[in-house]
Design a protein around this motif. Structure first.
Motif, PDB file in Angstrom:
ATOM      1  N   UNK A  33       0.156   2.045  -3.832  1.00  0.00           N
ATOM      2  CA  UNK A  33       0.906   1.056  -3.055  1.00  0.00           C
ATOM      3  C   UNK A  33       2.390   1.221  -3.331  1.00  0.00           C
ATOM      4  N   UNK A  34       3.174   1.029  -2.280  1.00  0.00           N
ATOM      5  CA  UNK A  34       4.620   1.091  -2.433  1.00  0.00           C
ATOM      6  C   UNK A  34       5.110  -0.256  -2.967  1.00  0.00           C
ATOM      7  N   UNK A  35       5.937  -0.202  -4.014  1.00  0.00           N
ATOM      8  CA  UNK A  35       6.493  -1.424  -4.611  1.00  0.00           C
ATOM      9  C   UNK A  35       8.011  -1.460  -4.440  1.00  0.00           C
ATOM     10  N   UNK A  36       8.524  -2.671  -4.282  1.00  0.00           N
ATOM     11  CA  UNK A  36       9.980  -2.892  -4.302  1.00  0.00           C
ATOM     12  C   UNK A  36      10.230  -3.863  -5.447  1.00  0.00           C
ATOM     13  N   UNK A  37      10.859  -3.328  -6.492  1.00  0.00           N
ATOM     14  CA  UNK A  37      11.059  -4.111  -7.714  1.00  0.00           C
ATOM     15  C   UNK A  37      12.544  -4.415  -7.873  1.00  0.00           C
ATOM     16  N   UNK A  54       7.470  -6.743  -5.576  1.00  0.00           N
ATOM     17  CA  UNK A  54       6.875  -7.007  -4.267  1.00  0.00           C
ATOM     18  C   UNK A  54       6.059  -5.775  -3.840  1.00  0.00           C
ATOM     19  N   UNK A  55       4.810  -6.003  -3.457  1.00  0.00           N
ATOM     20  CA  UNK A  55       3.973  -4.893  -2.988  1.00  0.00           C
ATOM     21  C   UNK A  55       4.153  -4.779  -1.477  1.00  0.00           C
ATOM     22  N   UNK A  56       4.522  -3.606  -0.996  1.00  0.00           N
ATOM     23  CA  UNK A  56       4.878  -3.451   0.418  1.00  0.00           C
ATOM     24  C   UNK A  56       3.689  -2.992   1.275  1.00  0.00           C
TER      25      UNK A  56
END
Ligand code: SAH
Length: 220
Positions: free
Chosen positions: A190-194, A204-206
């Motif tokens: 999963x792509x994350x925005x930390x 945040x999991x995108x």
């Protein structure tokens, strides 16, 4: 501009513009990001035999078992990195062919990029030079260590997926900075925005993604 950079037919500006319309349909809306992608010849980052496929929305082989990320993922990660503010100093993990690096270099003032496979890094450096992009710092290293000499970074973007976010990357993120990174085992990433705040990290999991694994150590 050289003829190769300019492109013809399947590598022309028109083909690139079709790629941009597709990215808009896929939900990319940051006009700055779309403009630099419209302006950057993606075909010169792949082998000549694959040039005509460079604008398809797919990952393509770049040798050494690695791939150039698909246009959608490059656009999405860049958009996520720039979402709240344009960072001044960005660290990229996994230079690969240098396409994502070129996009970043046109948007932020200082890009540092690290790659564990030496020949890929060298080729990427030559390609960026051909495009007259000379502001990027390159290092042949394991990105799990980040690049402490240049930390802190307002933005960090990783193009390979570790099982867990490396501690060094969290530490080298400036307060207010953004780390965009795929995390997880193969087939379950999963792509994350930390975002780093005064108190800690907001994660945040995108969306679900497919990346090559984040490997440790370097190869010559
Ligand atoms: N954005 C690049 C993606 C290349 S694929 C492009 O579009 O070309 C991911 C890259 O990350 C590969 O080149 C791989 O060698 C590199 N990589 C994987 N693990 C790494 C690590 N620990 N440190 C540095 N680079 C790494």
């Amino acid at each position: 501009m050289s003829r190769r950079i300019q492109g013809i037919g399947m590598t022309s500006r028109r083909t690139r513009e079709r790629m941009i319309s597709r990215l808009r349909q896929q939900g990319i809306s940051d006009n700055k990001v779309l403009a630099v992608m419209a302006d950057t010849p993606r075909h010169i980052f792949v082998d000549e035999a694959l040039e005509s496929r460079a604008y398809e929305d797919t990952a393509l082989p770049i040798g050494h078992n690695q791939t150039i990320s698909q246009p959608y993922i490059v656009a999405k990660m860049t958009e996520l990195l720039l979402q709240s503010a344009v960072p001044t100093k960005v660290l990229e993990i996994g230079t690969g062919c240098g396409y994502q690096t070129a996009i970043l270099a046109k948007l932020v003032s200082q890009v540092y990029t690290v790659e564990r496979i030496a020949p890929l890094m060298k080729k990427a450096r030559d390609t960026l030079w051909e495009l007259n992009i000379k502001t990027v710092g390159f290092k042949h290293t394991d990105g799990g260590w980040g690049w402490p000499e240049h930390a802190p970074f307002e933005g960090i973007l990783a193009a390979a997926a570790p099982a867990e976010v490396p501690e060094a990357l969290l530490q080298q993120l400036a307060v207010g900075g953004v780390l965009v990174i795929p995390v997880g085992q193969e087939g379950k990433q999963y792509l994350h925005r930390i975002v780093r705040t005064d108190e800690g990290y907001l994660d945040e999991v995108i969306e679900r993604v497919t990346f090559v694994p984040f490997l440790s150590g370097v190869t010559g």
